[in-house]
Scaffold this motif. Structure first.
Motif, PDB file in Angstrom:
ATOM      1  N   LEU A   1       0.848  -1.196   0.000  1.00 14.04           N
ATOM      2  CA  LEU A   1       0.000   0.000   0.000  1.00 14.04           C
ATOM      3  C   LEU A   1       0.878   1.239   0.000  1.00 14.04           C
ATOM      4  O   LEU A   1       1.844   1.339   0.765  1.00 14.04           O
ATOM      5  N   THR A   2       0.559   2.200  -0.860  1.00 13.20           N
ATOM      6  CA  THR A   2       1.258   3.475  -0.850  1.00 13.20           C
ATOM      7  C   THR A   2       0.675   4.367   0.250  1.00 13.20           C
ATOM      8  O   THR A   2      -0.323   4.018   0.898  1.00 13.20           O
ATOM      9  N   LYS A   3       1.257   5.533   0.442  1.00 11.36           N
ATOM     10  CA  LYS A   3       0.786   6.453   1.479  1.00 11.36           C
ATOM     11  C   LYS A   3      -0.637   6.943   1.208  1.00 11.36           C
ATOM     12  O   LYS A   3      -1.373   7.274   2.149  1.00 11.36           O
ATOM     13  N   ASP A   4      -1.003   7.019  -0.064  1.00  9.50           N
ATOM     14  CA  ASP A   4      -2.369   7.485  -0.377  1.00  9.50           C
ATOM     15  C   ASP A   4      -3.379   6.344  -0.426  1.00  9.50           C
ATOM     16  O   ASP A   4      -4.539   6.528  -0.823  1.00  9.50           O
ATOM     17  N   GLY A   5      -2.936   5.124  -0.061  1.00  6.88           N
ATOM     18  CA  GLY A   5      -3.862   4.012   0.054  1.00  6.88           C
ATOM     19  C   GLY A   5      -4.041   3.184  -1.191  1.00  6.88           C
ATOM     20  O   GLY A   5      -4.854   2.261  -1.207  1.00  6.88           O
ATOM     21  N   THR A   6      -3.306   3.487  -2.264  1.00  7.44           N
ATOM     22  CA  THR A   6      -3.416   2.682  -3.482  1.00  7.44           C
ATOM     23  C   THR A   6      -2.496   1.461  -3.385  1.00  7.44           C
ATOM     24  O   THR A   6      -1.493   1.461  -2.667  1.00  7.44           O
ATOM     25  N   VAL A   7      -2.856   0.432  -4.152  1.00  2.38           N
ATOM     26  CA  VAL A   7      -2.071  -0.817  -4.134  1.00  2.38           C
ATOM     27  C   VAL A   7      -1.016  -0.756  -5.235  1.00  2.38           C
ATOM     28  O   VAL A   7      -1.303  -0.392  -6.379  1.00  2.38           O
ATOM     29  N   THR A   8       0.206  -1.150  -4.874  1.00  4.62           N
ATOM     30  CA  THR A   8       1.297  -1.191  -5.842  1.00  4.62           C
ATOM     31  C   THR A   8       2.107  -2.464  -5.596  1.00  4.62           C
ATOM     32  O   THR A   8       1.778  -3.266  -4.717  1.00  4.62           O
ATOM     33  N   THR A   9       3.113  -2.647  -6.386  1.00  5.25           N
ATOM     34  CA  THR A   9       4.003  -3.793  -6.180  1.00  5.25           C
ATOM     35  C   THR A   9       5.390  -3.292  -5.771  1.00  5.25           C
ATOM     36  O   THR A   9       5.796  -2.173  -6.127  1.00  5.25           O
TER      37      THR A   9
END
Length: 416
Positions: free
Chosen positions: A369-377
């Motif tokens: 999870l990034t700081k803005d709440g989106t999912v990444t790898t």
């Protein structure tokens, strides 16, 4: 006057070696510098050369016999000369000195040929070091064993024959009825190749003499991989031969972390703890039939490029059989990489007499999870640090992993 060849010391931790092959038989001529036999230690096979010219008067061990460092291997002298026990320099009873009875008897007038020979105690016993240790482990009275070697020397085969027949005098009675769950040192690695046997003995010694504990941690490697690609692009034209692998960068990060947490860069041997300023980094290198650990000496002085060149050189020497004892000794810390095998975490065993060894696992791709709440790898590398709990506590090992993570997640620190 006869002279003795003794078991050489091929590394700091070597205490004994195994006779692998004899090139010369008793009575053969030998020239100074000519190989007489091959021995194997815990790390390599090596020929033992004649330090002088002459005739091989006696071989003091058989193939597969284990002798301690400094024990006599062979006696060289002039043709027709008898091997002198005084010259064998074997303090572990290759032979027992003449008794006062024998000394007195040697100066007396010889009795008639048909005189009845007086029964005298068997005070002079010839026995190989391995056979003596086997006899001690099995409580065999060597006075009762008939030797089949030269001069009636008792060999490993004689002890095995006695054990098979069960005809020996047990001079030590068990003190309690509970069976002892001990393993004879002579049985470790029995039936394996000399290299595997040496590895078995080395690993058992490591586990027996240290309190090993392993901590695991994953570290984000995104920045390190980007740094690797940037360096590759920058140097590809001017230095095409440099192979800038992730292992090289991780070796550099390990060196810097060891300089921050120096207690991990230490050895404990013969009751003496030594903490080093210099980092002599061992690189565990797999072979078809075993494992060797060539060493990059003074790795703290090497640039990333120099580390890449030397790592390639020493691992190629290890795999081609060109590594000598100097290249395979003196490490203060070791890294071992199983990433190519797809292994994530494991528990590496310490390389005696080191305090720590770092295991590197395969690169893992995970969701985050990034700081803005989106999912990444993201890509992470798993690490396993085994350390000797006698020397350092878990907090120091964790501190080392934290320092390592700092250099991996901020890789430009590697070139400062």
């Amino acid at each position: 006057m006869s002279e003795t060849i003794v078991m050489p010391k091929l590394g700091m931790t070597m205490t004994e070696g195994t006779i692998t092959e004899w090139y010369k038989d008793v009575g053969d001529s030998v020239t100074k510098g000519e190989p007489v036999l091959m021995i194997s230690s815990e790390k390599l096979n090596q020929d033992v050369e004649a330090p002088f010219s002459g005739v091989l008067l006696e071989r003091l061990g058989e193939v597969e016999d284990e002798l301690k460092v400094g024990e006599a291997l062979a006696v060289i002298g002039e043709e027709g000369e008898k091997a002198s026990a005084a010259n064998k320099q074997d303090t572990n009873a290759v032979s027992v000195e003449l008794t006062e009875y024998e000394k007195a008897d040697s100066s007396a007038e010889k009795p008639p040929m048909n005189a009845k020979k007086e029964q005298v105690p068997r005070d002079r016993i010839f026995i190989t070091p391995l056979a003596r240790r086997m006899a001690k482990d099995q409580a065999i009275d060597i006075e009762t064993v008939e030797g089949s070697g030269g001069n009636g020397r008792i060999t490993k085969r004689d002890i095995e024959r006695v054990l098979a027949n069960g005809s020996f005098k047990n001079t030590e009675q068990p003190k309690e009825s509970i069976p002892q769950q001990t393993v004879s040192s002579t049985s470790i690695g029995a039936g394996l190749s000399p290299m595997r046997k040496a590895i078995a003995r080395n690993m058992r010694e490591s586990l027996a003499q240290s309190a090993q504990l392993t901590l695991h941690r994953k570290v984000n490697a995104d920045q390190l991989i980007e740094f690797q690609q940037t360096l590759r692009n920058k140097i590809s034209a001017s230095h095409p031969d440099i192979k800038l692998s992730l292992t090289v960068l991780l070796a550099r990060a390990t060196v810097l972390a060891l300089q921050e947490v120096q207690s991990m860069n230490s050895t404990y041997h013969d009751g003496k703890l030594t903490v080093y300023d210099e980092v002599h980094l061992g690189i565990a290198t797999s072979l078809d039939d075993g494992l060797l650990v060539p060493v990059i000496k003074n790795a703290q002085q090497k640039t990333i490029g120099a580390l890449a060149d030397e790592m390639k050189e020493i691992t190629e020497k290890a795999r081609s059989g060109e590594a000598d004892s100097a290249l395979l000794s003196g490490s203060t810390f070791t890294i071992t990489n199983l990433g190519a095998s797809g292994i994530e975490y494991f528990t590496p065993i310490l390389n005696p007499t080191e305090t720590g060894i770092l295991g590197i696992g395969s690169l893992q791709e995970e969701l985050a999870l990034t700081k803005d709440g989106t999912v990444t790898t993201c890509r992470k590398i798993p690490f396993s640090i085994t350390f000797d709990h006698q020397i350092v506590d878990g907090t120091k090992a964790a501190e080392f992993l934290s320092a390592l993570a700092k250099y991996i997640e901020s890789p430009y620190l590697l070139v400062l």
